[in-house]
Enzyme design. Structure first.
Site, PDB file in Angstrom:
ATOM      1  N   CYS A  65      -4.289  -0.224   9.009  1.00 25.01           N
ATOM      2  CA  CYS A  65      -3.831  -1.585   9.290  1.00 25.01           C
ATOM      3  C   CYS A  65      -3.917  -1.959  10.768  1.00 25.01           C
ATOM      4  O   CYS A  65      -4.258  -3.093  11.105  1.00 25.01           O
ATOM      5  CB  CYS A  65      -2.421  -1.784   8.755  1.00 25.01           C
ATOM      6  SG  CYS A  65      -2.341  -1.647   6.955  1.00 25.01           S
ATOM      7  N   VAL A  66      -3.617  -1.022  11.638  1.00 23.41           N
ATOM      8  CA  VAL A  66      -3.702  -1.317  13.068  1.00 23.41           C
ATOM      9  C   VAL A  66      -5.156  -1.567  13.463  1.00 23.41           C
ATOM     10  O   VAL A  66      -5.470  -2.570  14.110  1.00 23.41           O
ATOM     11  CB  VAL A  66      -3.060  -0.193  13.910  1.00 23.41           C
ATOM     12  CG1 VAL A  66      -3.379  -0.362  15.388  1.00 23.41           C
ATOM     13  CG2 VAL A  66      -1.553  -0.164  13.691  1.00 23.41           C
TER      14      VAL A  66
END
Length: 188
Positions: free
Chosen positions: A134-135
């Protein structure tokens, strides 16, 4: 608050119990290592009146979701996995908002880009979990949308350390700057 000069926003990715609470399906023990750095960034952003975006997984209970082809059901709206880690709940507009996401990136199929542009944000500090999923997706989409991206090394990690390191290398080379926690703190 109406921002009149281009500024910096903090984007916190998935600071939810699902990743930080033992027994939850997305939990991994190393996640706890980023909580203090995340707290410091959040405190700094709050002290400076910076826009804080809480980009969090919010899946619809009982409905099909393409992400389920790769991951077990998680962070469904209303379940205990989707709760914020204590102390990370948004304080509310205008300085803190929640951007629900159903995919890895905080930008994909959300209004985050529109929101940041309306607030004249030019730089984002991205922090949270997991570096290689996600990052990274959020950083890559922020770069593609034209934002200057800073990622504090101490404020992100993964249960796959080798993939986190590879992601940090790619992010620093192609999408933004991997910086120290102190450098990120100073930029807020």
């Amino acid at each position: 608050m109406i921002i009149t000069t281009p500024g910096t926003a903090l984007i916190l990715v998935d600071v939810l119990e699902a990743f930080f609470t033992p027994g939850k399906p997305a939990y991994y023990p190393e996640s706890a290592e980023v909580l203090d750095p995340l707290r410091g960034l959040l405190a700094r952003a709050r002290d400076r009146g910076r826009l804080v975006v809480h980009a969090v997984e919010r899946h619809y209970p009982g409905l099909a979701d393409f992400e389920h082809k790769k991951l077990p059901r998680h962070c469904e709206i209303g379940d205990d996995q989707a709760r914020y880690v204590e102390g990370f709940q948004p304080t509310g507009p205008p300085d803190e908002i929640e951007v629900p996401k159903r995919r890895y990136s905080a930008f994909y199929a959300t209004d985050l880009d529109l929101l940041l542009r309306e607030q004249r944000i030019a730089r984002v500090v991205v922090a949270g979990v997991k570096t290689n999923v996600c990052v990274r997706a959020t950083v890559q989409d922020a770069f593609a949308a034209g934002y200057e991206v800073l990622l504090p090394r101490e404020a992100t990690n993964s249960n796959r350390p080798h993939l986190a390191e590879a992601s940090l290398e790619d992010i620093n080379r192609y999408f933004g700057k991997v910086v120290s926690l102190e450098q990120a703190w100073e930029s807020l």
